[in-house]
Design a protein around this motif. Sequence first.
Motif, PDB file in Angstrom:
ATOM      1  N   LEU A   5       2.710   1.672  -3.372  1.00  0.00           N
ATOM      2  CA  LEU A   5       1.798   2.091  -4.440  1.00  0.00           C
ATOM      3  C   LEU A   5       1.479   3.581  -4.345  1.00  0.00           C
ATOM      4  O   LEU A   5       1.509   4.285  -5.358  1.00  0.00           O
ATOM      5  CB  LEU A   5       0.504   1.270  -4.386  1.00  0.00           C
ATOM      6  CG  LEU A   5       0.573  -0.127  -4.983  1.00  0.00           C
ATOM      7  CD1 LEU A   5      -0.663  -0.933  -4.623  1.00  0.00           C
ATOM      8  CD2 LEU A   5       0.740  -0.076  -6.503  1.00  0.00           C
ATOM      9  N   SER A   6       1.206   4.053  -3.127  1.00  0.00           N
ATOM     10  CA  SER A   6       0.836   5.473  -3.052  1.00  0.00           C
ATOM     11  C   SER A   6       2.066   6.366  -3.290  1.00  0.00           C
ATOM     12  O   SER A   6       1.957   7.426  -3.894  1.00  0.00           O
ATOM     13  CB  SER A   6       0.126   5.798  -1.734  1.00  0.00           C
ATOM     14  OG  SER A   6       0.976   5.590  -0.647  1.00  0.00           O
ATOM     15  N   LYS A   7       3.228   5.904  -2.861  1.00  0.00           N
ATOM     16  CA  LYS A   7       4.462   6.671  -3.154  1.00  0.00           C
ATOM     17  C   LYS A   7       4.691   6.777  -4.669  1.00  0.00           C
ATOM     18  O   LYS A   7       4.971   7.840  -5.209  1.00  0.00           O
ATOM     19  CB  LYS A   7       5.674   5.972  -2.518  1.00  0.00           C
ATOM     20  CG  LYS A   7       6.077   6.564  -1.162  1.00  0.00           C
ATOM     21  CD  LYS A   7       7.169   5.755  -0.503  1.00  0.00           C
ATOM     22  CE  LYS A   7       8.563   6.230  -0.897  1.00  0.00           C
ATOM     23  NZ  LYS A   7       9.609   5.376  -0.233  1.00  0.00           N
ATOM     24  N   GLU A  57       2.522   6.315  -7.163  1.00  0.00           N
ATOM     25  CA  GLU A  57       1.484   7.029  -7.916  1.00  0.00           C
ATOM     26  C   GLU A  57       1.546   8.539  -7.754  1.00  0.00           C
ATOM     27  O   GLU A  57       1.186   9.277  -8.666  1.00  0.00           O
ATOM     28  CB  GLU A  57       0.108   6.508  -7.502  1.00  0.00           C
ATOM     29  CG  GLU A  57      -0.190   5.198  -8.188  1.00  0.00           C
ATOM     30  CD  GLU A  57      -1.668   4.895  -8.174  1.00  0.00           C
ATOM     31  OE1 GLU A  57      -2.174   4.455  -9.205  1.00  0.00           O
ATOM     32  OE2 GLU A  57      -2.316   5.133  -7.133  1.00  0.00           O
ATOM     33  N   LYS A  58       1.968   8.971  -6.564  1.00  0.00           N
ATOM     34  CA  LYS A  58       2.021  10.418  -6.336  1.00  0.00           C
ATOM     35  C   LYS A  58       3.388  10.993  -6.694  1.00  0.00           C
ATOM     36  O   LYS A  58       3.626  12.187  -6.521  1.00  0.00           O
ATOM     37  CB  LYS A  58       1.727  10.703  -4.854  1.00  0.00           C
ATOM     38  CG  LYS A  58       0.282  10.482  -4.480  1.00  0.00           C
ATOM     39  CD  LYS A  58       0.068  10.801  -2.996  1.00  0.00           C
ATOM     40  CE  LYS A  58      -1.195  10.159  -2.482  1.00  0.00           C
ATOM     41  NZ  LYS A  58      -1.000   9.530  -1.162  1.00  0.00           N
ATOM     42  N   GLY A  95       0.824  -1.208   0.000  1.00  0.00           N
ATOM     43  CA  GLY A  95       0.000   0.000   0.000  1.00  0.00           C
ATOM     44  C   GLY A  95       0.862   1.263   0.000  1.00  0.00           C
ATOM     45  O   GLY A  95       0.606   2.195  -0.771  1.00  0.00           O
ATOM     46  N   THR A  96       1.879   1.272   0.838  1.00  0.00           N
ATOM     47  CA  THR A  96       2.761   2.438   0.925  1.00  0.00           C
ATOM     48  C   THR A  96       3.523   2.648  -0.386  1.00  0.00           C
ATOM     49  O   THR A  96       3.591   3.773  -0.906  1.00  0.00           O
ATOM     50  CB  THR A  96       3.780   2.239   2.082  1.00  0.00           C
ATOM     51  OG1 THR A  96       3.048   1.837   3.246  1.00  0.00           O
ATOM     52  CG2 THR A  96       4.564   3.501   2.365  1.00  0.00           C
ATOM     53  N   LYS A 151      -2.044  -2.330  -8.222  1.00  0.00           N
ATOM     54  CA  LYS A 151      -2.979  -1.458  -7.504  1.00  0.00           C
ATOM     55  C   LYS A 151      -4.384  -2.041  -7.529  1.00  0.00           C
ATOM     56  O   LYS A 151      -5.098  -2.034  -6.530  1.00  0.00           O
ATOM     57  CB  LYS A 151      -2.950  -0.061  -8.146  1.00  0.00           C
ATOM     58  CG  LYS A 151      -3.998   0.902  -7.644  1.00  0.00           C
ATOM     59  CD  LYS A 151      -3.347   2.048  -6.871  1.00  0.00           C
ATOM     60  CE  LYS A 151      -4.285   3.205  -6.611  1.00  0.00           C
ATOM     61  NZ  LYS A 151      -5.383   2.932  -5.715  1.00  0.00           N
ATOM     62  N   TYR A 170       6.568  10.254 -11.842  1.00  0.00           N
ATOM     63  CA  TYR A 170       5.743   9.123 -12.287  1.00  0.00           C
ATOM     64  C   TYR A 170       5.740   8.961 -13.816  1.00  0.00           C
ATOM     65  O   TYR A 170       5.815   7.864 -14.353  1.00  0.00           O
ATOM     66  CB  TYR A 170       4.309   9.267 -11.770  1.00  0.00           C
ATOM     67  CG  TYR A 170       3.391   8.178 -12.271  1.00  0.00           C
ATOM     68  CD1 TYR A 170       3.423   6.904 -11.697  1.00  0.00           C
ATOM     69  CD2 TYR A 170       2.505   8.401 -13.331  1.00  0.00           C
ATOM     70  CE1 TYR A 170       2.605   5.884 -12.157  1.00  0.00           C
ATOM     71  CE2 TYR A 170       1.680   7.387 -13.799  1.00  0.00           C
ATOM     72  CZ  TYR A 170       1.729   6.142 -13.215  1.00  0.00           C
ATOM     73  OH  TYR A 170       0.927   5.135 -13.687  1.00  0.00           O
ATOM     74  N   ASP A 227      -6.296  -2.905  -4.135  1.00  0.00           N
ATOM     75  CA  ASP A 227      -7.545  -2.223  -3.782  1.00  0.00           C
ATOM     76  C   ASP A 227      -8.676  -3.216  -3.553  1.00  0.00           C
ATOM     77  O   ASP A 227      -9.432  -3.111  -2.585  1.00  0.00           O
ATOM     78  CB  ASP A 227      -7.963  -1.245  -4.890  1.00  0.00           C
ATOM     79  CG  ASP A 227      -7.087   0.007  -4.879  1.00  0.00           C
ATOM     80  OD1 ASP A 227      -6.358   0.206  -3.885  1.00  0.00           O
ATOM     81  OD2 ASP A 227      -7.126   0.765  -5.866  1.00  0.00           O
TER      82      ASP A 227
END
Length: 518
Positions: free
Chosen positions: A76-78, A80-81, A73-74, A100, A85, A104
């Motif tokens: 993926l969010s790193k 994507e943001k 989870g961490t 992802k 990217y 999800d």
Amino acid sequence: MAINMAEPAKALKSDYDLLMAKAKDIIIIGSIQSLASWDMETKMPPKGIKQRSQQLAILSQIEHQMTTSSEIGTLLSKIEKHVAYETLNELQKRNVYLMKKQYDEQTKLPEKLVVETARQQALTIDTWKKAKTAKDFSMFKPELEKLLALRKEAAKILMKVKETRTPYDALIDIFEPRMTSEMIAKIFGELREGLVKIIKKCATAPEKPQASILMRKIPPSVQQKISNELAQFIDYDVKSPKAGGRIDETEHPFTNGYYDDVRITTHYYENNPASSLFSVLHEGGHAIYEQNLNPEWLYQPVGMGASLGFHESQSRFVENIIGRSREFWTYFYPKLNLLASNAFSDVALDDFVRAINQVKPSKIRVEADEVTYCLHIIIRFEIERELIANKIAVADLPEIWNRKYHDYLGVEIQNDSEGVMQDIHWASGYYGYFPTYALGNIYSGQLLTKLRKDIPIWQDQIRTGDFLQVKKWLTENVHQHGNLYDPADLIKRITGESLNVQPYLKYLDEKCAWIYGY
Ligand code: ZN
């Protein structure tokens, strides 16, 4: 001033590599699960079932924990943001997207629901087997109701995650990503209309194939040799020291594995050799798809087939478009007679080819011919769509099933074992799966049209026993793309057009015109 992206891009790449390392571990655990299942069906002694179910339960628990871990989870969010990217290429972005999607969906389903569904699944399958033997739907009904309720609950949750219009669409997406019931209903309407016309032409045609000539006694040991010969024809190596495949015997044929270890199974019926013959070609079609994925994508989310529908397009292509063609049998018929001590020496080649292509409405899906097969699928699709939408109840199933079989196929169902209880899918909780069988056939028709353009002499090649050119074409056009594209994009990329049922109908009509002389 231009921002220098070198440093951020490097940091992003290292997060991406960490994510891919996680993906690799999950994929390896999954492959061990699948190997344990293969063993359970093929080699395991009966007493081993208790240990095996414990092994499988632990493995699926580990897999679930891995796919839903907070580290993923961490990461993926790193990623994507991340400011860099856009420096990721198409392949890397697809891998991130697939990770992802899995994350999800898996994290949104409550563990209680997942565990309860697995438990109910095993129970419903067990009851289904008993109820089918007893021809007693009332025995099956309460367990099916419980499982269906659990799947509806999951569908409601997945509908939000996947952003689909209906709960049923969320279930379809599990097997055929981004496909919707609306699109399926439209294409199946066209399919049904076309099939009914062909069936009518066959029924009133002057020439009728004699399928009874196929019922010849051939010992399983000889059928095994025929299977090996078929495997060799499609370049599925089961014999050499470098072999990446093997053929075993099970009640129902299936394919298992990927890349360098892909195994198929078949069933040898002594008095019906055609059964194993076509199941080996069918599963072989699945197998060469898995074996010819891009080798660089091993252990990446993109390193797998595009969808169940695309998988079925490959198996049906090999089984039917190749395996039931006059060209193939021109080459293989003498071989068959040689191996099987002239079992068919009194049957002319054309009579044999007609027999294996007989069109005859029947009650059982897995025994259906190429033309009537999709009507079985359309019936299941229409029923499960209403079932998930709460428009019909489990109690109504037998009546609706029997009525549709009368209306669509003109056959009368005598009991629920040859009716609504014939397949294992609903007892397994697989709703949204059936449409992929018909979609596979539709894709295969589109692929054939493109193949004809690209290799005009492909039939001459098959006639001389050369499948390698067609296989190379399938690898370049389908296998190599793995899961890089959603199926709707992939078919467009390969053929230049969207999902279209007409090529498949045209293929069937042309074939039947020859078989039935209309
Ligand atoms: Zn298949």
